[in-house]
Structures are given as structure tokens and as C-alpha cells.
Design a protein around this motif. Structure first.
Motif, short mmCIF file in Angstrom:
data_model
loop_
_atom_site.label_atom_id
_atom_site.label_comp_id
_atom_site.label_asym_id
_atom_site.label_seq_id
_atom_site.Cartn_x
_atom_site.Cartn_y
_atom_site.Cartn_z
N ILE A 102 0.95 -1.06 0.05
CA ILE A 102 -0.03 -0.15 0.03
C ILE A 102 1.03 1.03 -0.07
O ILE A 102 2.00 1.02 0.32
N GLN A 103 0.30 2.60 -0.18
CA GLN A 103 1.07 3.68 -0.44
C GLN A 103 0.85 4.53 0.58
O GLN A 103 1.25 5.35 1.20
N THR A 104 -0.25 4.24 1.37
CA THR A 104 -0.94 5.02 2.49
C THR A 104 -0.14 4.83 3.85
O THR A 104 0.08 3.50 4.18
N GLU A 105 0.11 5.81 4.58
CA GLU A 105 0.48 5.59 5.85
C GLU A 105 -0.23 6.21 7.04
O GLU A 105 -1.01 7.19 6.68
N SER A 106 -0.26 5.95 8.19
CA SER A 106 -0.84 6.48 9.19
C SER A 106 -0.26 7.90 9.52
O SER A 106 0.94 8.10 9.79
N ALA A 107 -1.39 8.85 9.40
CA ALA A 107 -0.73 10.19 9.79
C ALA A 107 -0.67 10.24 11.26
O ALA A 107 0.29 11.18 11.63
N MET A 108 -1.38 9.57 11.92
CA MET A 108 -1.20 9.90 13.52
C MET A 108 -1.73 8.44 14.02
O MET A 108 -2.59 7.69 13.60
N VAL A 109 -1.19 8.00 15.35
CA VAL A 109 -1.46 6.70 15.83
C VAL A 109 -1.74 7.08 17.28
O VAL A 109 -1.08 7.91 18.07
N THR A 110 -3.02 6.46 17.85
CA THR A 110 -3.22 6.80 19.26
C THR A 110 -3.49 5.15 19.87
O THR A 110 -3.49 4.27 19.23
N MET A 111 -3.41 5.08 21.19
CA MET A 111 -3.56 3.89 21.81
C MET A 111 -5.07 3.44 21.92
O MET A 111 -5.42 2.14 21.86
N GLY A 112 -5.99 4.34 21.75
CA GLY A 112 -7.48 4.02 21.69
C GLY A 112 -7.94 3.64 23.10
O GLY A 112 -7.29 3.92 24.12
N GLY A 113 -9.08 2.81 23.08
CA GLY A 113 -9.46 2.39 24.27
C GLY A 113 -10.03 3.46 25.15
O GLY A 113 -10.40 4.55 24.71
N SER A 114 -10.13 3.26 26.55
CA SER A 114 -10.55 4.24 27.31
C SER A 114 -9.90 5.61 27.38
O SER A 114 -8.48 5.73 27.46
N GLY A 115 -10.43 6.72 27.02
CA GLY A 115 -9.95 7.95 26.96
C GLY A 115 -8.86 7.99 25.70
O GLY A 115 -8.16 9.23 25.57
N ASP A 116 -8.88 7.07 24.79
CA ASP A 116 -8.01 7.08 23.75
C ASP A 116 -6.67 7.25 23.94
O ASP A 116 -5.84 7.21 23.16
N VAL A 117 -6.10 6.55 25.41
CA VAL A 117 -5.04 6.60 25.84
C VAL A 117 -4.71 5.15 26.32
O VAL A 117 -3.70 4.75 27.30
N GLY A 118 -5.62 4.27 26.33
CA GLY A 118 -5.44 2.77 26.79
C GLY A 118 -5.51 2.75 27.98
O GLY A 118 -4.75 1.79 28.58
N ARG A 119 -6.23 3.46 28.72
CA ARG A 119 -6.15 3.14 30.26
C ARG A 119 -6.78 2.04 30.77
O ARG A 119 -6.39 1.50 31.92
N ASP A 120 -7.69 1.20 30.08
CA ASP A 120 -8.09 0.21 30.47
C ASP A 120 -7.45 -1.18 29.82
O ASP A 120 -7.73 -2.36 30.03
N MET A 121 -6.24 -0.76 29.38
CA MET A 121 -5.63 -1.96 28.91
C MET A 121 -4.68 -2.47 29.80
O MET A 121 -4.11 -1.89 30.74
N ASP A 122 -4.00 -3.62 29.61
CA ASP A 122 -3.13 -4.21 30.21
C ASP A 122 -1.84 -3.32 30.20
O ASP A 122 -1.40 -3.12 28.96
N GLN A 123 -1.49 -2.95 31.38
CA GLN A 123 -0.18 -1.76 31.08
C GLN A 123 1.15 -2.39 30.62
O GLN A 123 1.93 -1.42 29.88
N GLU A 124 1.31 -3.59 31.06
CA GLU A 124 2.55 -4.31 30.48
C GLU A 124 2.52 -4.36 29.13
O GLU A 124 3.51 -3.90 28.36
N LEU A 125 1.37 -4.90 28.54
CA LEU A 125 1.28 -5.22 27.19
C LEU A 125 1.51 -3.52 26.41
O LEU A 125 1.99 -3.69 25.21
#
Length: 298
Positions: A102-125
Motif C-alpha cells: 500500500i502507499q498510505t501511511e498512518s498520519a497519527m497513531v493513538t492507543m485507543g481504548g478508554s480516553g483514547d490513551v489505553g487506560r483500560d488495557m493491560d499496562q505491561e502489554l
């Protein structure tokens, strides 16, 4: 597919994900046309990791249409989505770009999840994922403030755009908003005929509609497949290129030839009638002139 989600607490049923295939979501291209997108335009998109097939289908559709895609990609994924912590959606897109697929690349990346910062994710992962994203050189942004996060995204779309259409794939909070209004607006192409009422909880779907920008909302797979006549988790999938989203125009050559011949004959007949009437009219004029001449001039 992993039967349990690893990155986000939201659950999606397997039937939704089974229906989220490239065959069904060749639908992306007709949706873009329906939203008024044409070659040379720019489209903004918010990608969730919940529907990687749909995300990639939109990338392929934009590239095939010569449409610039500005995509902001989140890691967070729900059940049966891109929920392998060792291969997240931003990494999938990065690898495809690296390998020239593909030629398209991500202009920006976020963690997503709670608050879009991954607060509800396994923090080690989550920490391991952050490290890999940065090692790939991706633009990882973590902004927990909802309004500031929206402003960052809108500024990116404005700077790289302006965008002709906004596409929300999945249920990232910045796309759908903090309440239920983004979901209640509907699925597929949303035209800004009536501007939604904006408030502090409104996401980009509502904001762009209020600005008069068409939105494509891709979240409720069951409704989308029903609206567009596509199979929802069928026992037997149609052959490639044979689902309802594909069609081609075929014109009966015999009838076209007959119609053209008939039209030509009609034009010739009309021309002959007009010529005949013209000649008759000239003869009558000469006859009238002859009758009105002075006898002494003869």
C-alpha cells in the motif's frame, strides 16, 4: 483469530467480524462515490483496530480512486478484531507500507481504548506496544483530554486536507463522541441535511456533519449488510467478485443498433419532408408574384 479480547473491554460478536471481509467491504468504493468523493479529493478517516478488514478495504478503495487518505489509527481492538498484542492495526499498516503493498501511511497513531490513551488495557502489554510503535517511527500521540484530542485531529485533517468526507471505522471515542448520539445518527453514508445539535460530548462524526461535510459511519455491520444487500455471516460465501456489491453495465447491442437505424431513418424522412415543403412554398410564391404583375409590364 483469538477468542478473547486483549486490548479493549468492548465485545463484538463473531458474526460481525466474519461479515467484515474484503469481499463485503469492496462496498467502501461505492460508499465513497455516494458521499460525493471523486479522484483527486482528500478523505479523513478514524480507524479503530476492531475492524481491520474494513480499514484495509477503505485504504484500497481510496488508492484505487486516486483519493488521498489521511488516516488516524488507534491500537484498541475488540473481540476478533486486530487484538493480537504482537501485531496491532498500526503495525499492520506500517508493514504493508514498508513492503510496498500500500502507499498510505498512518498520519497519527493513538492507543485507543478508554480516553483514547489505553487506560483500560493491560499496562505491561500497552508499554510493549508503545515501544514498538515508536521504534517503527510512527507518530504516536497520547492526549487524554477529549476536547484537545478532537482539536488535534481536526487540525491534522485541516492541514493535510481540506477533507471532502470523513469516515469513521469502528467505535473510537473521538469519532462517535462520548454519548450515544454518534451511533443514533445511522450507518453508511450520512449527508449533512440536518445538522446535529453539538455539545461537549460530540465527536468528529457530529462535528463534520454540522460543518456540512458528508460522513461515512461504519460500525453496525449487521445493519450495513442489510441496507446494501450483502451477506451477514453466511454459511457459504459467494465466489470472489460475485456478491451484491459488484455489478457491471451491459447494453443490448441489437436494440441499440436498431434504435440508431430508426433514428437515422426518421431524421432522413424529416429532412425530405422539410425539403419538399420548402420547394412547394417557393413555387407558390413565384405563382403569386406572376399573378400580381401589372398587365402593362408583361
Amino acid at each position: 483469530l483469538r477468542p478473547r479480547f486483549l486490548l479493549e473491554p468492548e465485545r463484538l460478536i463473531l458474526e460481525d467480524q466474519a461479515s467484515n471481509t474484503a469481499e463485503n467491504f469492496a462496498l467502501s468504493k461505492p460508499l465513497l462515490y455516494e458521499a460525493g468523493v471523486r479522484p483527486g479529493d482528500t478523505v479523513g478517516a478514524g480507524f479503530s483496530g476492531s475492524f481491520p478488514g474494513m480499514d484495509l478495504a477503505l485504504v484500497a478503495a481510496c488508492e484505487s480512486m486516486d483519493v488521498k487518505l489521511i488516516c488516524i489509527v488507534s491500537v484498541g481492538a475488540s473481540t476478533y478484531g486486530a487484538n493480537d498484542p504482537e501485531l496491532t492495526l498500526p503495525e499492520m499498516l506500517w508493514r504493508l507500507k514498508r513492503d510496498g503493498l500500500i502507499q498510505t501511511e498512518s498520519a497519527m497513531v493513538t492507543m485507543g481504548g478508554s480516553g483514547d490513551v489505553g487506560r483500560d488495557m493491560d499496562q505491561e502489554l500497552a508499554g510493549q506496544i508503545r515501544a514498538r510503535l515508536l521504534a517503527c517511527g510512527l507518530n504516536l500521540v497520547e492526549e487524554a483530554d477529549f476536547q484537545k484530542n478532537l482539536a488535534l485531529r481536526e487540525e491534522l485533517y485541516r492541514t493535510e486536507g481540506p477533507i471532502r468526507c470523513f469516515v469513521a471505522v469502528g467505535g473510537n471515542i473521538t469519532s462517535m463522541g462520548e454519548g450515544e448520539s454518534g451511533i443514533s445518527l445511522g450507518q453508511g453514508v450520512l449527508h449533512p441535511l440536518r445538522s446535529p445539535q453539538l455539545d461537549e460530548s460530540s465527536g468528529l462524526v457530529q462535528r463534520y456533519l454540522a460543518q456540512g461535510v458528508p460522513v461515512i459511519n461504519l460500525l453496525n455491520i449487521k445493519k450495513l449488510t442489510a441496507d446494501y444487500g450483502l451477506p451477514f455471516d453466511p454459511a457459504d460465501w459467494p465466489e470472489e467478485g460475485m456478491s451484491a456489491v459488484y455489478f457491471h453495465m451491459q447494453y443490448p447491442k441489437g436494440w441499440l443498433t436498431l434504435g440508431a437505424a430508426g433514428s437515422a431513418a426518421l431524421l432522413l424522412w424529416c429532412g425530405a419532408v422539410r425539403k419538399c415543403k420548402g420547394a412547394k412554398g417557393k413555387g407558390e410564391i413565384r405563382h403569386e408574384r406572376k399573378e400580381t404583375e401589372d398587365p402593362d409590364d408583361r
